[in-house]
Design an enzyme around this catalytic site. Structure first.
Site, PDB file in Angstrom:
ATOM      1  N   ARG A  31       0.846  -1.206   0.000  1.00  0.00           N
ATOM      2  CA  ARG A  31       0.000   0.000   0.000  1.00  0.00           C
ATOM      3  C   ARG A  31       0.876   1.248   0.000  1.00  0.00           C
ATOM      4  O   ARG A  31       2.110   1.149   0.021  1.00  0.00           O
ATOM      5  CB  ARG A  31      -0.938   0.005   1.201  1.00  0.00           C
ATOM      6  CG  ARG A  31      -0.236   0.009   2.537  1.00  0.00           C
ATOM      7  CD  ARG A  31      -1.257  -0.149   3.653  1.00  0.00           C
ATOM      8  NE  ARG A  31      -0.663  -0.708   4.851  1.00  0.00           N
ATOM      9  CZ  ARG A  31      -0.159   0.025   5.844  1.00  0.00           C
ATOM     10  NH1 ARG A  31      -0.162   1.328   5.757  1.00  0.00           N
ATOM     11  NH2 ARG A  31       0.346  -0.565   6.909  1.00  0.00           N
ATOM     12  N   VAL A  81      10.783  -7.327   7.381  1.00  0.00           N
ATOM     13  CA  VAL A  81      12.167  -6.886   7.137  1.00  0.00           C
ATOM     14  C   VAL A  81      12.972  -6.742   8.429  1.00  0.00           C
ATOM     15  O   VAL A  81      14.207  -6.690   8.384  1.00  0.00           O
ATOM     16  CB  VAL A  81      12.226  -5.551   6.336  1.00  0.00           C
ATOM     17  CG1 VAL A  81      11.658  -5.725   4.939  1.00  0.00           C
ATOM     18  CG2 VAL A  81      11.561  -4.408   7.083  1.00  0.00           C
ATOM     19  N   TYR A 170      11.318   7.481  15.500  1.00  0.00           N
ATOM     20  CA  TYR A 170      11.213   7.595  14.034  1.00  0.00           C
ATOM     21  C   TYR A 170      12.355   8.467  13.479  1.00  0.00           C
ATOM     22  O   TYR A 170      13.030   8.098  12.514  1.00  0.00           O
ATOM     23  CB  TYR A 170       9.846   8.180  13.688  1.00  0.00           C
ATOM     24  CG  TYR A 170       9.524   8.251  12.222  1.00  0.00           C
ATOM     25  CD1 TYR A 170       9.133   7.106  11.516  1.00  0.00           C
ATOM     26  CD2 TYR A 170       9.591   9.461  11.523  1.00  0.00           C
ATOM     27  CE1 TYR A 170       8.821   7.178  10.162  1.00  0.00           C
ATOM     28  CE2 TYR A 170       9.276   9.534  10.176  1.00  0.00           C
ATOM     29  CZ  TYR A 170       8.892   8.389   9.503  1.00  0.00           C
ATOM     30  OH  TYR A 170       8.574   8.455   8.169  1.00  0.00           O
ATOM     31  N   ALA A 172      15.234   9.199  14.843  1.00  0.00           N
ATOM     32  CA  ALA A 172      16.539   8.539  14.999  1.00  0.00           C
ATOM     33  C   ALA A 172      16.713   7.447  13.945  1.00  0.00           C
ATOM     34  O   ALA A 172      17.799   7.281  13.373  1.00  0.00           O
ATOM     35  CB  ALA A 172      16.664   7.954  16.404  1.00  0.00           C
TER      36      ALA A 172
HETATM   37  P1  NAP Z   1       2.325   3.271   4.956  1.00  0.00           P
HETATM   38  O1  NAP Z   1       1.171   3.624   4.094  1.00  0.00           O
HETATM   39  O2  NAP Z   1       2.128   3.142   6.425  1.00  0.00           O
HETATM   40  O3  NAP Z   1       3.012   1.963   4.382  1.00  0.00           O
HETATM   41  C1  NAP Z   1       4.101   1.383   5.049  1.00  0.00           C
HETATM   42  C2  NAP Z   1       4.435   0.072   4.405  1.00  0.00           C
HETATM   43  O4  NAP Z   1       5.478  -0.541   5.189  1.00  0.00           O
HETATM   44  C3  NAP Z   1       3.259  -0.872   4.384  1.00  0.00           C
HETATM   45  O5  NAP Z   1       3.170  -1.500   3.122  1.00  0.00           O
HETATM   46  C4  NAP Z   1       3.628  -1.897   5.456  1.00  0.00           C
HETATM   47  O6  NAP Z   1       3.247  -3.202   5.099  1.00  0.00           O
HETATM   48  C5  NAP Z   1       5.130  -1.895   5.384  1.00  0.00           C
HETATM   49  N1  NAP Z   1       5.726  -2.479   6.577  1.00  0.00           N
HETATM   50  C6  NAP Z   1       5.572  -2.107   7.864  1.00  0.00           C
HETATM   51  N2  NAP Z   1       6.291  -2.906   8.665  1.00  0.00           N
HETATM   52  C7  NAP Z   1       6.907  -3.817   7.870  1.00  0.00           C
HETATM   53  C8  NAP Z   1       7.784  -4.901   8.093  1.00  0.00           C
HETATM   54  N3  NAP Z   1       8.208  -5.213   9.317  1.00  0.00           N
HETATM   55  N4  NAP Z   1       8.213  -5.628   7.026  1.00  0.00           N
HETATM   56  C9  NAP Z   1       7.808  -5.330   5.780  1.00  0.00           C
HETATM   57  N5  NAP Z   1       6.976  -4.295   5.496  1.00  0.00           N
HETATM   58  C10 NAP Z   1       6.532  -3.557   6.529  1.00  0.00           C
HETATM   59  O7  NAP Z   1       3.511   4.338   4.800  1.00  0.00           O
HETATM   60  P2  NAP Z   1       3.882   5.328   3.603  1.00  0.00           P
HETATM   61  O8  NAP Z   1       3.361   6.657   3.958  1.00  0.00           O
HETATM   62  O9  NAP Z   1       3.574   4.720   2.285  1.00  0.00           O
HETATM   63  O10 NAP Z   1       5.470   5.414   3.837  1.00  0.00           O
HETATM   64  C11 NAP Z   1       6.411   4.659   3.102  1.00  0.00           C
HETATM   65  C12 NAP Z   1       7.804   5.069   3.540  1.00  0.00           C
HETATM   66  O11 NAP Z   1       7.986   6.481   3.368  1.00  0.00           O
HETATM   67  C13 NAP Z   1       8.074   4.791   5.029  1.00  0.00           C
HETATM   68  O12 NAP Z   1       9.395   4.353   5.207  1.00  0.00           O
HETATM   69  C14 NAP Z   1       7.883   6.150   5.675  1.00  0.00           C
HETATM   70  O13 NAP Z   1       8.588   6.266   6.883  1.00  0.00           O
HETATM   71  C15 NAP Z   1       8.398   7.067   4.591  1.00  0.00           C
HETATM   72  N6  NAP Z   1       7.866   8.422   4.702  1.00  0.00           N
HETATM   73  C16 NAP Z   1       6.537   8.672   4.585  1.00  0.00           C
HETATM   74  C17 NAP Z   1       6.070   9.968   4.745  1.00  0.00           C
HETATM   75  C18 NAP Z   1       4.617  10.339   4.624  1.00  0.00           C
HETATM   76  O14 NAP Z   1       4.301  11.521   4.859  1.00  0.00           O
HETATM   77  N7  NAP Z   1       3.725   9.435   4.293  1.00  0.00           N
HETATM   78  C19 NAP Z   1       6.980  11.002   4.996  1.00  0.00           C
HETATM   79  C20 NAP Z   1       8.332  10.712   5.109  1.00  0.00           C
HETATM   80  C21 NAP Z   1       8.767   9.409   4.957  1.00  0.00           C
HETATM   81  P3  NAP Z   1       1.849  -3.835   5.487  1.00  0.00           P
HETATM   82  O15 NAP Z   1       0.815  -3.071   4.735  1.00  0.00           O
HETATM   83  O16 NAP Z   1       2.034  -5.228   4.996  1.00  0.00           O
HETATM   84  O17 NAP Z   1       1.761  -3.649   6.980  1.00  0.00           O
END
Ligand code: NAP
Length: 262
Positions: A31, A81, A170, A172
């Site tokens: 997602r 992971v 987060y 860190a």
């Molecule tokens: P998200 O919608 O919460 O999606 C996170 C994804 O990580 C999900 O597919 C989840 O898988 C997966 N995940 C969580 N724990 C896992 C594990 N132990 N092993 C494998 N997969 C795992 O987040 P997002 O907003 O798309 O963010 C993606 C990345 O961008 C993240 O690293 C986040 O920190 C970074 N980021 C996001 C933002 C923002 O504003 N959205 C800003 C800065 C950085 P499941 O669905 O299978 O649980």
């Protein structure tokens, strides 16, 4: 690519990036931003490994299956992971089923926000384990199967650069990810593999959906562009760093934050 009007409608980049013949693993691609990245890589010819983390209700598997079904060619792999042994098994499968790896996107990430005084040991450790150790495991285990010309891109965050309130764990983890990126860039250069990070600001996904109204208001006021980013904004940056055109860029952090930090 045009500039957005009224904060919506950003399009995926139309440059003719061609990933034909490339094998790409995007962690956490069931997602959000990860799903956007596999769709964009798939459209441009890559064969993608859609990785998901199995939850008790099977929701993540269903979402990963839906993403996989929307791609031309996809392989689904369950893997947490944060567990080194599971990551090793996933890389072994990629080697035997796909023949190697060209693109690794460390996207999997979680949030467990709390002020330092109230943060539990589990909240601290779980975020470090997934966001930082998870990326380390994937880079370490991918090295033997990454081919020359390979690309590693990790999703850091503006929080890792600024240290946002309530995000000790987060921030860190993401600051550590930036340092890991630089070390890996030095160590992988001789394999002709580039390693970079992207530091998004506030992007509209499930991760930011439940932010308190006052945080949203304060953030929008501090954002020069006046709106949150969209998944396509981050995907465009990933496509560029994974492309042949970015071959001389390594060890860098590309900010995708609407001017929040400059
Ligand atoms: P998200 O919608 O919460 O999606 C996170 C994804 O990580 C999900 O597919 C989840 O898988 C997966 N995940 C969580 N724990 C896992 C594990 N132990 N092993 C494998 N997969 C795992 O987040 P997002 O907003 O798309 O963010 C993606 C990345 O961008 C993240 O690293 C986040 O920190 C970074 N980021 C996001 C933002 C923002 O504003 N959205 C800003 C800065 C950085 P499941 O669905 O299978 O649980």
């Amino acid at each position: 690519m045009g500039w957005r009007a009224n904060g919506s409608g950003i399009r995926l980049i139309h440059m003719a990036y061609d990933f034909t013949g490339k094998i790409a693993l995007v962690t956490g691609s069931s997602r959000g931003i990860g799903a956007g990245i596999v769709r964009a890589l798939d459209e441009r010819g890559a064969r993608c490994v859609v990785n998901y983390f199995a939850d008790a209700e099977g929701r993540n598997r269903l979402e990963a299956e839906a993403v996989g079904a929307s791609l031309r060619s996809a392989v689904l792999m369950e893997c947490d992971v944060s567990d080194a042994a599971q990551v090793r098994a996933m890389m072994d499968r990629i080697a035997s089923e796909c023949g190697g790896l060209d693109i690794l996107v460390n996207n999997a990430g979680i949030l467990r926000d709390r002020t330092i005084g109230k943060m539990t040991e589990d909240e601290w450790e779980s975020v470090i384990r997934v966001n930082l150790s998870g990326a380390f495991h994937c880079i370490q285990q991918a090295l033997p199967i990454l081919r020359a010309g390979g690309r590693i891109v990790s999703l850091a965050s503006v929080s890792g650069q600024l240290g946002l309130f309530g995000q000790a764990n987060y921030a860190a983890s993401k600051a550590g990810l930036i340092a890991l990126t630089k070390v890996a860039a030095r160590e992988c250069a001789r394999k002709q593999v580039t390693v970079n990070a992207i530091a998004p600001g506030f992007i509209q996904t499930e991760m930011t959906r439940d932010l308190p109204a006052e945080v949203v208001e304060r953030t929008l006021a501090a954002l020069p562009v006046g709106c949150f980013g969209e998944i396509a904004d981050v995907v465009n940056a990933v496509l560029f760093l994974c492309s042949a055109e970015a071959g001389y860029i390594t060890g860098q952090v590309l900010n995708v934050n609407g001017g929040f930090l400059m």
